[in-house]
Design a protein around this motif. Structure first.
Motif, mmCIF file in Angstrom:
data_model
loop_
_atom_site.group_PDB
_atom_site.id
_atom_site.type_symbol
_atom_site.label_atom_id
_atom_site.label_comp_id
_atom_site.label_asym_id
_atom_site.label_seq_id
_atom_site.Cartn_x
_atom_site.Cartn_y
_atom_site.Cartn_z
ATOM 1 N N ASP B 177 0.843 -1.195 0.000
ATOM 2 C CA ASP B 177 0.000 0.000 0.000
ATOM 3 C C ASP B 177 0.884 1.253 0.000
ATOM 4 N N TRP B 283 -2.259 6.704 -9.850
ATOM 5 C CA TRP B 283 -1.887 5.274 -9.845
ATOM 6 C C TRP B 283 -1.909 4.824 -11.305
ATOM 7 N N PHE B 336 -4.545 3.095 0.037
ATOM 8 C CA PHE B 336 -5.412 2.206 -0.736
ATOM 9 C C PHE B 336 -6.221 1.264 0.167
ATOM 10 N N THR B 340 -10.072 1.163 -0.813
ATOM 11 C CA THR B 340 -10.700 -0.098 -1.247
ATOM 12 C C THR B 340 -11.303 -0.849 -0.061
#
Lengths: 391, 391
Positions: B177, B283, B336, B340
Motif C-alpha cells: 500500500d 496510480w 489504498f 478499497t
C-alpha cells in the motif's frame, strides 16, 4: 615506556580489549582501548587515521578481517612496553558516546519480561501476544537521544492518565523506570533489498554495550496504543562507553532457550548466538536484581535477520537492543515495574521502601561474561542519576 | 547570461523557490533552487560553501534569519540575468535525497484516516483510541530507508498471517500500500531537556516535502501488537526532492478543524498552522484520490511540541511526517487500504479493478498550495515503481 599491569582476574584483561572514545584535558576525542585500569590511545600507537576520530564508526565500517587484525595488533601492543604518553589512567579520561548512532531499534526478546509486562499492561488478556513466539517483536526508538553513561537524566514531563481519571493531565512522570538491556552495534551495513542471514551476524556486528532504556511508565501506558512507545522512551537511552568486541564474546556463546514452535527458516541459526552474560543492577548503592542474558528467547543474530528480512538496509552505527532482560525469578527482573509488580510490591533499597525512581536516585548497570582465558570479561557500567523535572 | 522564463501560473515561480540537491553529468551533488523548469546552482552563484554540499543540512542549521536572507538573495538573483553555467534544465539534472535524515517520526494526525484504520484493524472496538484527541499519536520510523522520489521499491517479504490461518507463513507482501503524507524537516534543533513550544515552529522547521510511507499491510497487521509498526513500514519511505520552504507556506495557513476537547496548554497555538494543501495520488497514470491536508486534526506545530515535550532533543535533519492524509469523502482517502476498504471494494485503475499494488505499478503523489502571489505553488512529486520481490 610503560608496562601495563593487568592484575589476575581483571575484567579488562587481554581476553576483552573493549574500544571506546576518550579525551584528556586539552585533547580531542579519539579511539582508545581499555586495559585493566588504563586507556591506551590507539590514534597515538597504531598510526591509522580511523582511530583519530571522535567515534568508532570509521573503524567499525572496515569489517571483520580488519577487526581481527587490529585485535591482534592491540594484544601485541599492550603485552609489551607502550609509550608513556599513550597510556592514561581511566579515571583521568573523559569517556564519550563511542558511536555515532544511525538507527536505533529496541527489541522485546525476553519471554519473562514480555509476559510480566503483558500481565501488568493488559491484565484481562493473554500475557504474550500471538506473534511473540514467531518473531522478535521490536520497534524503532530515537537515536538522537542515545547518551553515554554518566549523563544525568532529567525527569520527563508529559501526558498521563490513571485508569480512574476521566482525562489526561500534564505533569512530571510519576513512574520513572529503568530497562536493563544489552545493545548490539552494526559495523558493516547491508544494502536496501538485501536481507542479512543469521549466519552473517558475527561478520556484520562489531560489538556490544550495556543499555539502560529509561522508561516513563505512566506516559507510555497512555500513549502507546496503537502505534507503540514514543515519548515514554524517547527522552533518553544510556549506553556504556566501552564496546565489547563480538570477537571477545566467543567464550560466552550458549544456545538460546528451546524455541517452540520452531521459527521460520530465516530465523534459524546454524550456530547459536545466545550469550551467557550476567547483569547486575545497583540502585543507590544496593544491588537489587541480577538479570541473566542467557534466558533471552531470541538471539541477537535472529534480531538482525528479522530487522532486515523485509529488505531494510542497515548502516554502520545502527544500534539494536535486546529489550529488558528478565529471568524467571523475581530477583532477575530487569525493570522496576516488574520487580515491584507495577509499584504494588515495594523493594527495600538502602533501608527505604521503594517502587519507581525518585529524584537524586542513581542506577548503575554492569555485566560480566566468560572470557577466552577462563576468567570473566567486563562490560564496565552504564550509570545515570535522576535530576528533577524542569519547571 | 540567461534570463529564466517563468510562465504565468508556474507552480515553481518566485512565490515558491524550493531547495534541492542535484548533480549534472561529471559534477558532485550540490544545492540548487527550482525555478520554473530550471535548477539554479546556488553553489555557483551565492559563493557560500554551505551550498556546495550534498545535503541541505548545513544551510538548514543556519536558522530562520539566514533562510530569509537567502530567500531574498535568490529572489533577486533569479529575477535578473543568471550566469549560463549556473542554470540547468530540470530534466537534465539528477535529483538526490535533499537532506541527511537524522530521526524520522511518523504521526497519525488525520481523524478520518485513524478512524478508518481503527475500523479495519480492530472491527469490534471503538475506531479511535481514547488518547487520540488528546495528543498527536506518533512513533519512530527507520531513517536509513528514507529514499528520494524515483527510487524503485522492491516488494518486501516477511511474516504474515491471515485471521483464518493457524500460523504465520513467510513470503512476499500481498497487501502492498501507499500512505500519502506531508513531511516536515527540522532546521534548527533543540537541546536535550528543552521542549519546543508550538510558537517556535516556524523558527525551527525549515520546510516541507511530500512523503509516501509505503506500507505492507499484511506484515503490519501480524507484527504490530503491542509495540507498533516495524517491518511493515521500514523497507522504504519515499520523499519528494524539492523542499518547499516554510517561508513559502504563509499564504497556505488555515485553522485546523475544531479540536474538542481543548488540548492541554503545551499543544495550544497562538497562530494556526493548519495548511491548505491539496494532494493528488496518481496510480498508473490515473488520479484515484485527492487528499486535503486542511482536514488534518493536529498541526505540524503541535506535532513538534508534542515530540519534544518530554525533553527529547531534536536535530537538524529530523523528519517528521503527518501520517496518511485522508478527508471525509472516499475519493479523499490517502491510502489504498481505506480507498478499497481493506481490499473488499476494488477501484477502477486504468480500466482494471484493483485493490493493492501489483508489480510494475507506479504511484505519483503531487500537491499544490496557495502562494503569496495569488497563484498556486507546487511541491513537485514523489514517485515510485514496484519491483517484484527478490527470490
Amino acid at each position: 615506556m610503560t608496562r601495563i599491569d593487568i592484575p589476575e582476574g581483571s575484567p579488562f584483561g587481554l581476553a576483552n580489549l573493549p574500544y571506546g572514545v576518550f579525551s584528556t584535558p586539552g585533547t580531542a576525542p579519539r579511539v582508545g582501548v581499555r586495559v585493566a585500569d588504563s586507556v591506551v590511545d590507539l590514534a597515538a600507537t597504531l598510526g591509522d587515521d580511523v582511530f583519530a576520530r571522535p567515534s568508532l564508526n570509521a573503524f567499525m565500517a572496515q569489517g571483520r578481517a580488519r577487526w581481527e587484525e587490529v585485535r591482534s595488533r592491540v594484544t601485541e601492543l599492550v603485552s609489551g612496553d607502550v609509550p608513556d604518553d599513550a597510556v592514561h589512567p581511566v579515571g583521568e579520561a573523559t569517556l564519550h558516546l563511542p558511536v555515532e548512532i544511525a538507527d536505533y531499534v529496541d527489541f522485546y526478546a525476553s519471554e519473562h519480561h514480555a509476559s510480566n509486562l503483558g500481565r501488568l499492561f493488559r491484565p484481562n488478556a493473554e500475557p504474550l501476544m500471538p506473534n511473540w513466539k514467531h518473531l522478535p517483536v521490536g520497534y524503532h526508538g530515537r537515536s538522537g537521544t542515545v547518551v553515554v553513561s554518566g549523563t544525568d537524566i532529567v525527569r520527563p514531563s508529559g501526558q498521563r492518565k490513571a485508569p480512574d481519571e476521566d482525562a489526561p493531565t500534564f505533569g512530571e512522570c510519576r513512574r520513572l523506570d529503568i530497562e536493563a538491556e544489552l545493545g548490539f552495534l552494526v559495523g558493516t551495513g547491508s544494502e536496501l533489498g538485501s536481507p542479512v542471514s543469521c549466519d552473517e551476524f558475527a561478520d556484520r556486528v562489531f560489538g556490544a554495550v550495556l543499555v539502560n532504556d529509561w522508561s516513563a511508565r505512566d506516559i507510555q501506558a497512555w500513549e502507546y496504543v496503537p502505534l507503540g512507545p514514543f515519548l515514554g522512551k524517547s527522552f533518553a537511552t544510556s549506553i556504556s562507553p566501552w564496546v565489547v568486541p563480538i570477537l571477545a564474546l566467543e567464550a560466552a556463546r550458549v544456545p538460546t532457550p528451546v524455541q517452540d514452535p520452531e521459527p521460520l527458516p530465516y530465523l534459524r541459526e546454524s550456530e547459536p548466538w545466545g550469550l551467557d552474560i550476567d547483569l547486575s543492577v545497583v540502585w543507590n548503592g544496593q544491588e537489587v536484581t541480577r538479570p541473566p542474558y542467557r534466558e533471552m528467547y531470541w538471539s541477537p543474530a535472529q534480531m538482525l535477520a528479522h530487522l532486515t528480512v523485509n529488505g531494510a538496509s542497515s548502516r554502520t552505527g545502527d544500534l539494536y537492543a535486546s529489550g529488558t532482560i528478565s529471568g524467571p525469578a523475581k530477583e532477575q527482573r530487569g525493570a522496576f515495574i516488574e520487580l515491584t509488580w507495577g509499584g504494588k510490591e515495594p523493594v527495600e533499597v538502602a533501608g527505604e521502601q521503594r517502587t519507581f525512581l525518585q529524584d537524586g536516585d542513581e542506577v548503575v548497570i554492569s555485566a560480566t561474561a566468560p572470557g577466552a582465558d577462563g576468567g570473566r570479561i567486563g562490560f564496565g557500567e552504564v550509570a545515570g542519576r535522576i535530576l528533577p523535572a524542569k519547571g
